[in-house]
Design a protein around this motif. Structure first.
Motif, PDB file in Angstrom:
ATOM      1  N   SER A   1      -3.848   1.855   3.921  1.00 20.34           N
ATOM      2  CA  SER A   1      -3.896   1.200   2.618  1.00 20.34           C
ATOM      3  C   SER A   1      -3.708  -0.301   2.767  1.00 20.34           C
TER       4      SER A   1
ATOM      5  N   LEU B   1       0.645   3.994  -2.939  1.00 23.89           N
ATOM      6  CA  LEU B   1       0.233   5.370  -2.656  1.00 23.89           C
ATOM      7  C   LEU B   1       1.303   6.361  -3.089  1.00 23.89           C
TER       8      LEU B   1
ATOM      9  N   GLY C   1       0.819  -1.205   0.000  1.00 26.62           N
ATOM     10  CA  GLY C   1       0.000   0.000   0.000  1.00 26.62           C
ATOM     11  C   GLY C   1       0.852   1.255   0.000  1.00 26.62           C
TER      12      GLY C   1
END
Lengths: 396, 558
Positions: free
Chosen positions: A265, A195, A191
């Motif tokens: 995330s 991101l 994640g």
């Protein structure tokens, strides 16, 4: 030259991906028999060849970057982390011919990709060497240490294979929860990488004015939307998310913010995967490893640790001490990075001694491999970025 | 205690589990696999448990205790990195205040528990000492009997020993067992096995020396720990530093005046921000990045008899840089710090306060700020004396002018100016941007017309006589570690018993390689590869789950 270097790394990355795919198909796909009726795992062999090719190209990246910068590219977070990934790939290249475990490839290659992708989140420009780093021991110490840690990381992958193989995911238990936490941790990295790549692709920046730890006004730029603002921060950029709370002054606010985003995330990814599979991630992976003999997986992880431990000790402690004696006037100074190298050493020493007793083989031993890898990553990320010390230049 | 005689005739020490010679289990238990750790020898710690010495011995010989000590050391070490150790906090800050101010209550707790000096605390030292004792006792407890057992092991093993090996098979289908054994012997010799024969039976052995690896590396560690302990003696370890100004010669502390070093030149060099290679990298770091710190130093020696007499001999010149110290006779000088542009000298000119200063043009003099001359006389009869000098001026607690130290960071002088033929001088107080007459009716004034600066370099002085011991320990440790990790002790026993062929194998660590060797043997001869008895156990446990399929891992069967 620098451009060529990044291109080589990119190709290597895709070859690691290709290798993962081949191992995956080879493990899950139908078994082929050749004319003589002997089972062949040709795709497994191709997967291995692909991982070797990836290593060769990655070394191409390493050498061209070395030429471009004039020093071994192991001097900051991007360079070291990338190299650690490459060395884990090399660890696999060394160990695969001994055990011919395709499942190991399936578990190792994604971790190698994860480490290399994580490295790219850090600044990738070539930086000059400060005087303390201008030594032949830089390459000797760091290359040996990374190789040792890379092989120990293969031990982690094998431990993970073992745990996925033997854990019963049908009933809820602490084991299942712990193993799911490991996968959640890995997903947080995924994640974090996604991101950062996403927001930097759209050039997201949020500027703040804040009061730093010395009580002075300073500017700070966030690369991700600010959930946690800086101490007494005021947002200068327009159309940017204003923070929910502000961090106290002794915390590096954008790092904390990035960590929180990584967890969010990771949680989202984990939840999505659970929805797709309708069972724990480990349970979803289990069919892939069902053909693995647990005892072999156990021995494999033990071998990886036994091979990696002396190399790590040589690079991370002995060469480190020799260099410290030359550069910092003393071979040992209780710098946090030194202490954490010692902790890594003590941990794997404990592991090797525990293996002497029967009860610590198999499952417990596999868990120790997982914890050992966590310590290595902690030393890489947390000690460099959060705990300041003599090695903190590596945090750039 | 009495020795135990095995049926093979060998006398075993009391407490032996498997006969040192033939391997017969001496303590009957169930028919599970033999515990091959340390060859089933009698270890002192497992045998004697009465006296206090026994108890201490047994405590430290236990691997469990050893692991606990390792884990405790590990946890303690990690605690010490939560906040910086006292040696890393900014100098001049009292620890009692610093930890609370910087890290709040947790910081205060850290300080109060003494964790700010954790690595030199008595209990941390005790843990390391415990580790050392454990290393010594555990090694002796195991090494001695293990060595004897491996030395006295016979070729022909007891059936009870053979049967209880993890790799074992009885083959009754082999037509000519003795011929096959001879063939096997040749094949194994080719594979670098050390083959011993006895009554037509063979013991093939490889890599026995790897068994000594752990003991060798423990010896190395003990030597290393002893070396580290010796550093506590001042004679063994010297740590000091000197500040040397450019052009100045300073005694190297710790050499008893025998050596002195002169700073010929100090240099700080920065990377060129226009350098193509690093342009982007330098832009990101947003400031100058240092390329070099370098002191060009000349070393002088005088023999101990002539110290002070000034008979000096130039020994060497070296460009001391970070990562490149100057070394001589066990001493090393390291570049550790510097100060640029420290004031070195002032030049003063004498002027008349109300007048054209005619005839005073020649009254100029330079004052060395480190070691000023007390008096300056001129041909035209003027004389200036230094009444008082404060290199680093301050007012002390009584409000009196004073100096903080001898470093000329804020030098101030009280000069006394004597006009020709005068016996009474005029006092004036002179410093940077300061020129006060101390008496009201001063006729003259000293004006600073020039100044000089110097770079100052700090060199760390080290002499560590423990280094050879540490290096020796380190080398032995690494040799032992490699010896024990990259070679593996493997043994195969092949015997003929009543027309049957008995095959057994034991690997200390690497079963995979031993199995491959057995497979190779099966290809080359008619001797079948033995079964892995733990696999069979596993299989019987697992068949009901129905998960076991063809072996993907490739390690046990091919």
């Amino acid at each position: 030259m620098a451009q060529l270097s990044s291109n080589l790394l990119l190709i290597a990355f895709f070859l690691y991906f290709l290798s993962t795919l081949m191992f995956a198909v080879s493990v899950t796909g139908r078994r082929f028999k050749d004319k003589k009726g002997i089972e062949r795992n040709r795709l497994g062999t191709y997967g291995y060849i692909s991982s070797v090719a990836a290593f060769v190209l990655a070394m191409g990246y390493f050498i061209t970057r070395w030429i471009a910068g004039g020093h071994a590219p192991v001097s900051n977070m991007f360079e070291y982390t990338t190299f650690l990934g490459i060395m884990m790939g090399l660890g696999f290249v060394i160990i695969y011919p001994i055990y011919k475990s395709r499942v190991l490839g399936l578990f190792t290659m994604p971790v190698v990709m994860l480490i290399i992708a994580y490295a790219s989140v850090f600044p990738t420009e070539i930086q000059p060497l400060i005087p303390a780093l201008q030594s032949n021991w830089l390459k000797i110490h760091v290359i040996t240490t990374a190789l040792g840690q890379g092989i120990l990381a293969v031990g982690f992958a094998a431990g993970l294979v073992y745990l996925v193989r033997v854990t019963d995911f049908k009933t809820k238990s602490k084991k299942v929860t712990s193993l799911e936490l490991v996968f959640f941790g890995l997903l947080c990295f995924v994640g974090h990488i996604l991101l950062n790549m996403g927001f930097s692709a759209v050039n997201y920046e949020a500027e703040f004015q804040y009061i730093n730890e010395f009580g002075q006004e300073a500017p700070i730029t966030y690369q991700l939307p600010a959930l946690i603002g800086p101490n007494e921060g005021t947002l200068l950029s327009e159309d940017r998310l204003s923070p929910l709370v502000n961090a106290p002054d002794f915390i590096v606010p954008d790092d904390l913010n990035a960590v929180i985003w990584a967890f969010i995330s990771g949680a989202v990814l984990y939840w999505v995967l659970r929805l797709i599979f309708r069972k724990p991630i480990g349970g979803a992976l289990q069919p892939l490893v069902k053909s693995v003999n647990p005892q072999s997986a156990d021995e494999l992880s033990y071998r990886a640790i036994a091979i990696g431990f002396p190399i790590f000790t040589l690079g991370g402690l002995i060469f480190a001490m020799i260099w410290a004696q030359i550069a910092w006037t003393r071979f040992w100074g209780w710098d946090p990075k030194e202490v954490w190298a010692l902790i890594t050493f003590l941990f794997y020493a404990a592991y090797l001694h525990l293996r002497l007793s029967r009860g610590w083989q198999g499952e417990k031993s596999a868990w120790l491999c997982v914890i050992g890898f966590a310590i290595i990553m902690f030393n890489l990320i947390f000690v460099n970025l959060v705990i300041a010390g003599l090695h903190s230049y590596a945090g750039m | 205690m009495s020795k135990v005689k095995c049926e093979c005739g060998h006398l075993n020490p009391y407490g032996t589990y498997l006969c040192e010679s033939c391997g017969k289990p001496l303590k009957e238990d169930d028919n599970s696999l033999a515990n091959m750790r340390y060859e089933g020898v009698a270890r002192r710690s497992q045998t004697y448990k009465k006296s206090i010495v026994d108890k201490i011995w047994n405590f430290f010989s236990s691997v469990k205790v050893g692991v606990w000590i390792i884990v405790l050391t590990l946890i303690a070490s990690s605690i010490g990195t939560i906040f910086p150790q006292e040696m890393f906090i900014p100098p001049g800050q009292p620890a009692s205040v610093y930890y609370y101010e910087e890290y709040g209550t947790m910081g205060q707790l850290f300080y109060q528990l003494g964790f700010h000096n954790l690595y030199s605390s008595w209990w941390y030292m005790l843990l390391v000492a415990g580790l050392g004792v454990s290393l010594i006792i555990a090694s002796i407890d195991r090494f001695v009997p293990l060595y004897r057992a491996l030395k006295t092991q016979r070729v022909t093993r007891h059936p009870g020993f053979m049967k209880r090996q993890r790799l074992f098979k009885k083959a009754d289908t082999v037509t000519e067992p003795s011929e096959e054994i001879k063939k096997a012997s040749e094949v194994l010799k080719e594979r670098k096995y050390n083959v011993r024969e006895e009554n037509g039976n063979i013991l093939a052995e490889k890599g026995r020396f790897s068994r000594w690896g752990p003991y060798v590396n423990h010896v190395g560690l003990i030597i290393f720990l002893i070396g580290a302990m010796l550093r506590l003696f001042p004679e063994m370890y010297l740590e000091d530093h000197i500040w040397v100004r450019e052009g100045q010669e300073v005694e190297v502390r710790g050499t008893g005046g025998e050596y002195s070093v002169r700073n010929d030149d100090f240099l700080v060099e920065f990377y060129d921000p226009e350098d193509e290679r690093f342009r982007e990298g330098l832009e990101r770091s947003g400031g100058d990045v240092v390329k070099t710190y370098q002191t060009t130093a000349t070393l002088f020696k005088q023999s101990s008899e002539t110290i002070g007499a000034g008979e000096k001999e130039e020994v060497q010149q070296h460009r001391i840089r970070v990562n490149d110290p100057m070394s001589f006779e066990g001493f090393s000088l390291y570049q550790v710090d510097y100060k640029l542009n420290e004031l070195a000298a002032f030049t003063f000119a004498l002027e008349e306060i109300d007048g054209d200063s005619e005839g005073l043009e020649d009254v100029r003099f330079e004052v060395n700020l480190y070691d000023p001359e007390p008096s300056y006389e001129f041909d035209n009869g003027y004389r200036v004396e230094i009444y008082d000098y404060f290199p680093n001026f301050t007012f002390n607690d009584d409000g009196e002018p004073s100096t903080l130290n001898r470093i000329p960071d804020n030098p101030r002088f009280i000069f006394e100016v004597f006009a020709p033929g005068e016996d009474d001088g005029e006092l004036s107080f002179v410093g940077i941007q300061l020129n006060e007459a101390i008496e009201e009716d001063n006729q003259y004034r000293l004006r600073m017309v020039d100044f000089e600066t110097n770079h100052v370099s700090a060199l760390a002085v080290r002499r560590d006589r423990t280094l050879p011991i540490l290096i020796l320990g380190g080398i032995i440790f690494m040799v032992g570690l490699v010896q024990g990790s990259y070679w593996h002790h493997r043994r195969m026993w092949i015997q003929e018993r009543d027309g049957e062929l008995w095959i057994a194998g034991h690997a200390n660590k690497n079963w995979n390689a031993l199995k491959k060797d057995f497979d190779y043997l099966a290809e080359q001869t008619n001797i079948p590869a033995p079964n892995d008895q733990t696999d069979e156990q596993d299989e019987s446990e697992r068949t009901d789950e129905g998960v076991r399929e063809a072996d993907d891992n490739g390690s046990t069967k091919q």
